[in-house]
Design a protein around this motif. Structure first.
Motif, mmCIF file in Angstrom:
data_model
loop_
_atom_site.group_PDB
_atom_site.id
_atom_site.type_symbol
_atom_site.label_atom_id
_atom_site.label_comp_id
_atom_site.label_asym_id
_atom_site.label_seq_id
_atom_site.Cartn_x
_atom_site.Cartn_y
_atom_site.Cartn_z
ATOM 1 N N TYR A 146 13.412 5.923 13.214
ATOM 2 C CA TYR A 146 12.528 6.716 14.063
ATOM 3 C C TYR A 146 12.243 8.030 13.362
ATOM 4 O O TYR A 146 13.165 8.763 12.992
ATOM 5 C CB TYR A 146 13.157 6.974 15.435
ATOM 6 C CG TYR A 146 12.242 7.732 16.366
ATOM 7 C CD1 TYR A 146 10.980 7.231 16.700
ATOM 8 C CD2 TYR A 146 12.620 8.956 16.916
ATOM 9 C CE1 TYR A 146 10.131 7.921 17.546
ATOM 10 C CE2 TYR A 146 11.778 9.657 17.776
ATOM 11 C CZ TYR A 146 10.531 9.132 18.079
ATOM 12 O OH TYR A 146 9.685 9.818 18.915
ATOM 13 N N THR A 152 5.504 3.978 15.953
ATOM 14 C CA THR A 152 5.855 4.533 17.269
ATOM 15 C C THR A 152 4.754 5.438 17.812
ATOM 16 O O THR A 152 5.023 6.351 18.594
ATOM 17 C CB THR A 152 7.170 5.324 17.173
ATOM 18 O OG1 THR A 152 7.046 6.337 16.159
ATOM 19 C CG2 THR A 152 8.328 4.421 16.840
ATOM 20 N N PHE A 192 3.920 0.317 21.041
ATOM 21 C CA PHE A 192 5.157 1.061 21.288
ATOM 22 C C PHE A 192 5.190 1.598 22.718
ATOM 23 O O PHE A 192 6.230 1.550 23.381
ATOM 24 C CB PHE A 192 5.288 2.218 20.298
ATOM 25 C CG PHE A 192 6.460 3.115 20.576
ATOM 26 C CD1 PHE A 192 7.745 2.716 20.262
ATOM 27 C CD2 PHE A 192 6.286 4.353 21.186
ATOM 28 C CE1 PHE A 192 8.837 3.532 20.529
ATOM 29 C CE2 PHE A 192 7.363 5.168 21.461
ATOM 30 C CZ PHE A 192 8.647 4.758 21.130
#
Length: 573
Positions: free
Chosen positions: A413, A531, A536
């Protein structure tokens, strides 16, 4: 469900969307910019507070130092507020000469306001002096909100900072975040909007209560006080504690539909704006908009469900020969109607505010289910000031981990790997909430000290218990009003519930920040899960719903769901 109602809901959504970017950009400049905005206006006050408190604003803290400062500050706040309540009969600004607050109620209230919950087992106009309301409760409305913003910023820094070799592994300073939240954000907005509320009919006075003669010739006492100043921070800081017992259903706190709309915008303003702030911190505003989108989808689903349920008569009353056209009006103010009551109930439980302009206990079973579920999902649908962002970021960590498993590689991430330590802390964060809520609900449902406070039997009685502990642990503060919470049992168990729901969840969130801040950033590869897109956002929504459904579905089935089907079939408990 009327066109007018839909237009009001749509207008609210557009206003929130329009304010998210400018307010989020302003908050980024306040907390992360090289020079905060309006330095000649706010700078002297900021520096004076640092000198007064002995704080070096250049000195940052690791996650343990940040957590320690927050816990000590909050503990001192609990003690001071407890003392103010116990000694208010000896202190000034007590024109009605209220006596000391009982020890268990004083503890519950102190814990409630220190945790940004603002659960109220008392009537403000009949229990608290002006000094207690201003120096104790309104003080916490500022500081508890600022503390939540600080935790959100710390976790955001942990995820987004990219230190070089041997660089710092700090998360900022709790004291700087606290002071700047109040000086640059909470205080100026509260002053400006507070004056606007006075102009719109909300009282602001230190004079004693007034006794008047009614039309019938009887005497009636009209409670007054510094209402407007507490009302604005109650909403802007997603606190929710009302100056009056009836909260935002009281005509002095919320006199008109215009004031009602302003209050709704205040509730969502900071939680929505922080998503854009986070995107700026991540160097990609699309990261923030993806999170905003997930929150907006969940909010809209809640509004649709609540408005639809409340636009129909209560199933238990549907057979009566009365006009069911307006929907379920029990417990609602006619100046707001069904649409604004449903919108307010959804927004206030999405954002851990807890203020109410209608009694949730009088909603239909399915209408009351939505506010309860909003809290049980972890207060991540915009959520409280700061708390919503750090809560949804924990869900983001879990979502990225699941996505990594789906594509068969180590999850990442923002270029940082999500490993075992972060996942364990995320699971600890997620387990604390249902553990305290379900344990206390089960206990209170089988002991007389718990059930003796119920106003209803059967599934609705269980809903009252479940709602109370969900509200406390989620730091929301709203209630099914049929429950009498002002007993020693409920005051003490709710105090524990609120403290655990606040601080036992903050610590793992800061732990994740401390674990992530020093990690090396790697370039995205072919297997990196993006993301910033719709995929997402949808996956994040699914994870939030699945975690909540698996945890609370059995209890909800015995409460509001059973009550709905029983009412439809004509069964009355």
């Amino acid at each position: 469900m009327t066109t007018n109602g839909w237009l009001q809901i749509a207008l609210f959504a557009l206003v929130i969307l329009a304010t998210t970017r400018p307010l989020g950009g302003y908050m980024y400049r306040v907390f992360e910019g090289e020079r905060p905005p309006l330095p000649r206006v706010f700078g002297p006050l900021e520096r004076a507070l640092y000198r007064l408190c002995g704080v070096d604003p250049r000195r940052e803290q690791g996650w343990k130092g940040y957590a320690t400062a927050l816990l000590l500050f909050s503990a001192c706040g609990v003690l001071v507020t407890y003392a103010l309540q116990r000694l208010q009969h000896l202190l000034p600004f007590n024109p009605e000469r209220f006596g000391p607050v009982a020890s268990d109620l004083a503890l519950d209230t102190a814990a409630s306001f220190a945790t940004n919950t603002n659960w109220q087992n008392y009537g403000g106009e009949s229990t608290m002096s002006y000094l207690t309301q201003m120096a104790g409760l309104a003080w916490h409305n500022f500081t508890s909100a600022a503390a939540g913003i600080g935790v959100a910023l710390a976790l955001a820094r942990g995820l987004t900072r990219q230190p070089g070799p041997g660089g710092p592994k700090t998360l900022g300073s709790f004291w700087v975040d606290l002071v700047r939240s109040i000086v640059y954000l909470l205080l100026p907005v509260s002053v400006a909007v507070g004056l606007a509320l006075v102009a719109m009919g909300v009282p602001q006075t230190l004079s004693a209560y007034r006794e008047i003669s009614t039309v019938e010739g009887a005497k009636q006492v009209i409670a007054l006080g510094p209402v407007a100043s507490q009302e604005v921070i109650k909403m802007f800081g997603t606190n929710g504690g009302g100056f009056f017992n009836a909260n935002s259903a009281h005509p002095f706190e919320n006199p008109t539909p215009l004031v009602n709309f302003v209050q709704l915008v205040l509730i969502f303003a900071i939680p929505a704006g922080l998503t854009y702030t986070y995107g700026k911190m991540a160097r990609s505003t699309r990261q923030g908009w993806a999170i905003f989108g997930a929150m907006a989808i969940l909010w809209l689903a809640g509004v649709l469900a609540t408005y639809h349920a409340e636009s129909h008569p209560n199933p238990a009353l549907a057979s009566l020969a009365v006009d069911h056209g307006p929907g379920n009006l029990e417990g609602k103010e006619l100046r707001f109607g069904v649409a604004n009551s449903a919108l307010f109930a959804t927004v206030t439980t999405d954002a851990s505010c807890g203020a109410v302009n209608a009694m949730h206990d009088s909603f239909t079973p399915l209408g009351g289910l939505v506010p309860m579920v909003n809290m049980q999902l972890g207060e991540v649908i915009f959520g409280g000031v700061g708390a919503g962002l750090y809560g949804i970021l924990v869900m983001v960590v879990l979502t990225v981990f699941i996505a990594g498993l789906m594509v068969g590689r180590t999850p990442e991430y923002l270029g940082k790997k999500i490993e075992g330590r972060e996942l364990k802390l995320a699971m600890l964060y997620l387990l604390v909430f249902p553990a305290i809520v379900l344990t206390l609900t089960a206990w209170s449902s089988v002991v007389g000290l718990g059930t003796s406070s119920l106003g209803n039997a059967g599934p609705h009685g269980l809903s009252e218990l479940l709602y109370a502990y969900s509200s406390g642990a989620a730091n929301n503060g709203s209630a099914f009003a049929g429950l009498n919470g002002n007993t020693r049992f409920w005051n003490l168990t709710l105090a524990v519930d609120m403290l655990v729901g606040r601080f036992w969840m903050i610590i793992p969130a800061l732990g994740i920040a401390g674990s992530m801040v020093g990690k090396k950033v790697v370039a995205p590869g072919l297997g990196t899960f993006p993301t910033t897109g719709l995929t997402f956002t949808v996956l994040l929504v699914a994870v939030v719903l699945i975690v909540g459904a698996l945890t609370y579905f059995p209890a909800l089935s015995l409460g509001p769901v059973l009550e709905h089907f029983a009412a439809v079939s004509g069964k009355v408990f």
